[in-house]
Design a protein around this motif. Structure first.
Motif, mmCIF file in Angstrom:
data_model
loop_
_atom_site.group_PDB
_atom_site.id
_atom_site.type_symbol
_atom_site.label_atom_id
_atom_site.label_comp_id
_atom_site.label_asym_id
_atom_site.label_seq_id
_atom_site.Cartn_x
_atom_site.Cartn_y
_atom_site.Cartn_z
ATOM 1 N N UNK A 21 0.822 -1.209 0.000
ATOM 2 C CA UNK A 21 0.000 0.000 0.000
ATOM 3 C C UNK A 21 0.855 1.258 0.000
ATOM 4 N N UNK A 22 1.948 1.242 0.752
ATOM 5 C CA UNK A 22 2.843 2.403 0.783
ATOM 6 C C UNK A 22 3.485 2.635 -0.577
ATOM 7 N N UNK A 23 3.908 1.558 -1.234
ATOM 8 C CA UNK A 23 4.497 1.701 -2.566
ATOM 9 C C UNK A 23 3.457 2.216 -3.562
ATOM 10 N N UNK A 24 2.229 1.711 -3.460
ATOM 11 C CA UNK A 24 1.172 2.163 -4.350
ATOM 12 C C UNK A 24 0.869 3.637 -4.130
ATOM 13 N N UNK A 25 0.806 4.054 -2.869
ATOM 14 C CA UNK A 25 0.566 5.453 -2.538
ATOM 15 C C UNK A 25 1.704 6.325 -3.068
ATOM 16 N N UNK A 26 2.939 5.861 -2.927
ATOM 17 C CA UNK A 26 4.088 6.607 -3.429
ATOM 18 C C UNK A 26 4.025 6.729 -4.950
ATOM 19 N N UNK A 27 3.639 5.646 -5.623
ATOM 20 C CA UNK A 27 3.519 5.688 -7.083
ATOM 21 C C UNK A 27 2.457 6.684 -7.522
ATOM 22 N N UNK A 28 1.323 6.725 -6.814
ATOM 23 C CA UNK A 28 0.266 7.674 -7.169
ATOM 24 C C UNK A 28 0.717 9.107 -6.943
ATOM 25 N N UNK A 29 1.426 9.370 -5.852
ATOM 26 C CA UNK A 29 1.916 10.724 -5.586
ATOM 27 C C UNK A 29 2.900 11.150 -6.667
ATOM 28 N N UNK A 30 3.802 10.247 -7.040
ATOM 29 C CA UNK A 30 4.747 10.566 -8.109
ATOM 30 C C UNK A 30 4.028 10.802 -9.426
ATOM 31 N N UNK A 31 2.990 10.017 -9.717
ATOM 32 C CA UNK A 31 2.216 10.211 -10.941
ATOM 33 C C UNK A 31 1.568 11.589 -10.951
ATOM 34 N N UNK A 32 0.953 11.971 -9.829
ATOM 35 C CA UNK A 32 0.271 13.261 -9.768
ATOM 36 C C UNK A 32 1.269 14.400 -9.928
ATOM 37 N N UNK A 33 2.379 14.324 -9.229
ATOM 38 C CA UNK A 33 3.367 15.403 -9.317
ATOM 39 C C UNK A 33 3.979 15.464 -10.702
ATOM 40 N N UNK A 34 4.410 14.328 -11.196
ATOM 41 C CA UNK A 34 5.142 14.322 -12.458
ATOM 42 C C UNK A 34 4.225 14.579 -13.651
ATOM 43 N N UNK A 67 0.668 15.296 -13.797
ATOM 44 C CA UNK A 67 -0.407 16.284 -13.743
ATOM 45 C C UNK A 67 0.145 17.681 -13.531
ATOM 46 N N UNK A 68 0.945 17.874 -12.500
ATOM 47 C CA UNK A 68 1.433 19.216 -12.171
ATOM 48 C C UNK A 68 2.416 19.713 -13.221
ATOM 49 N N UNK A 69 3.403 18.911 -13.562
ATOM 50 C CA UNK A 69 4.416 19.359 -14.521
ATOM 51 C C UNK A 69 3.796 19.565 -15.895
ATOM 52 N N UNK A 70 2.874 18.705 -16.316
ATOM 53 C CA UNK A 70 2.214 18.876 -17.604
ATOM 54 C C UNK A 70 1.389 20.154 -17.614
ATOM 55 N N UNK A 71 0.676 20.426 -16.527
ATOM 56 C CA UNK A 71 -0.129 21.651 -16.446
ATOM 57 C C UNK A 71 0.753 22.893 -16.472
ATOM 58 N N UNK A 72 1.861 22.862 -15.765
ATOM 59 C CA UNK A 72 2.780 24.009 -15.768
ATOM 60 C C UNK A 72 3.376 24.203 -17.160
ATOM 61 N N UNK A 73 3.704 23.135 -17.835
ATOM 62 C CA UNK A 73 4.257 23.250 -19.192
ATOM 63 C C UNK A 73 3.232 23.847 -20.146
ATOM 64 N N UNK A 74 1.980 23.421 -20.060
ATOM 65 C CA UNK A 74 0.932 23.974 -20.921
ATOM 66 C C UNK A 74 0.718 25.451 -20.607
ATOM 67 N N UNK A 75 0.684 25.821 -19.334
ATOM 68 C CA UNK A 75 0.519 27.226 -18.948
ATOM 69 C C UNK A 75 1.692 28.061 -19.459
ATOM 70 N N UNK A 76 2.884 27.521 -19.385
ATOM 71 C CA UNK A 76 4.062 28.247 -19.886
ATOM 72 C C UNK A 76 3.957 28.476 -21.388
ATOM 73 N N UNK A 77 3.569 27.444 -22.136
ATOM 74 C CA UNK A 77 3.432 27.585 -23.596
ATOM 75 C C UNK A 77 2.355 28.616 -23.926
ATOM 76 N N UNK A 78 1.211 28.566 -23.231
ATOM 77 C CA UNK A 78 0.155 29.544 -23.486
ATOM 78 C C UNK A 78 0.598 30.959 -23.134
ATOM 79 N N UNK A 79 1.364 31.120 -22.063
ATOM 80 C CA UNK A 79 1.825 32.457 -21.694
ATOM 81 C C UNK A 79 2.808 32.995 -22.728
ATOM 82 N N UNK A 80 3.688 32.160 -23.241
ATOM 83 C CA UNK A 80 4.623 32.593 -24.295
ATOM 84 C C UNK A 80 3.852 32.961 -25.556
#
Length: 71
Positions: A32-45, A47-60
């Motif tokens: 369960x701990x490994x699964x939780x860690x995998x989900x957190x890494x998925x969300x950070x890597x 969801x967040x990074x993809x959203x920031x990259x899209x926002x950066x491209x739109x701002x440019x």
């Protein structure tokens, strides 16, 4: 030396049912701990990074469109 090796490597399983149950629960908790860690890494890597990259491209793009319109 050989007697120590034979004592350490024992083919007999001396676990009690309570020990086996605790071992199973520990493995389940680790899973369960490994699964939780995998989900957190998925969300950070992904969801967040993809959203920031899209926002950066739109701002440019918005900035360059703003510069072109104001010329």
């Amino acid at each position: 030396m050989d007697a120590e090796k034979k004592a350490v490597i024992s083919p007999v399983n001396l676990q009690t049912p309570a020990d086996a149950e605790l071992e199973r629960q520990l493995r389940e908790l680790k899973f369960r701990q490994e699964l939780r860690k995998d989900w957190i890494l998925f969300i950070v890597r992904d969801v967040v990074i993809f959203s920031v990259a899209i926002a950066f491209v739109f701002s440019i793009c918005g900035y360059s469109l703003f510069i072109l319109i104001n010329r």
